[in-house]
Design a protein around this motif. Sequence first.
Motif, PDB file in Angstrom:
ATOM      1  N   ASP A   1       0.866  -1.243   0.274  1.00 13.12           N
ATOM      2  CA  ASP A   1       0.119  -0.109  -0.014  1.00 13.12           C
ATOM      3  C   ASP A   1       0.757   1.197   0.028  1.00 13.12           C
TER       4      ASP A   1
ATOM      5  N   MET B   1      -1.581  -0.910  -6.720  1.00 17.37           N
ATOM      6  CA  MET B   1      -2.294   0.190  -5.872  1.00 17.37           C
ATOM      7  C   MET B   1      -3.405   0.895  -6.767  1.00 17.37           C
TER       8      MET B   1
ATOM      9  N   GLY C   1      -2.955   4.157  -2.767  1.00 13.90           N
ATOM     10  CA  GLY C   1      -1.610   3.903  -2.603  1.00 13.90           C
ATOM     11  C   GLY C   1      -0.748   5.242  -2.241  1.00 13.90           C
TER      12      GLY C   1
END
Length: 263
Positions: free
Chosen positions: A90, A141, A147
Amino acid sequence: MHDLLDIKGRTALVTGAGQGVGRRVVLHLAEHGAGAVIVNDYRAERAEAVAAEVEALGVRAVPAACDVSDLGAVQTMVRQATESAGAPVDILVNNAGNAGPNPTEAMSRPFWEQRPDEWNGFLGTNLYGVLNTTHSTVGEMIDREYGRIVNVVSDAARFGEKGRESYSAAKAGAAGFTRSLAASAGRYGVTANCVSLAATRTPRTADRLEDEQLQAAIMKRYIIRRPGEPEDAANMILFLCSDAASWVTGQTFPVNGGYSFAL
């Protein structure tokens, strides 16, 4: 009490995290709610040592040894590390820098006396390393519409420093890449920013900064006359990784003690 910088169980990958700024970033993320941290370094023993520190905080840690200038190695690292972490990346912090795992004395010669293979170490780590890790993570992402990407650059690129042409070019390239990526990926919930550092105390710079006379000479160019500490950089990086910075993208933030100013 609510933690504005809570990472909310996200999985983070930090490159060049076996010491210095990268290590402190890893610990900051772990202390602020990361679900798992992938600790990258080209030296396995350094990655493992920092991963052990993270585990001691009660956070899942995955040591991941890899030279980020090698795209194939990065792709393998990301695949294996995310499998071990049990979640995709992430948060990506591209902190790996300097001349990579195999620096030579030739890299310190005047630029006009160097060969391309002697400046490729700087380009490989500081520019291609950023491209490689981002290419290997940003697609997922975008699929998940979330992200955070933070690229550590240098005031050597923003200000220009004598004798650091290749390094400056690589860091400036990483900053330009970050702005373009922010423009492309922002509508998918992915932010991309840079943190630009000046003289910061790390194992690589410790000898110079522990020499009182040399440190004083260096600090004459700084408004805040002390070297940066890894915590100074990690504080800004943590902010940009958190949802507190969800409306911030495409920017370069100097953390430099006033070495240079930006509008």
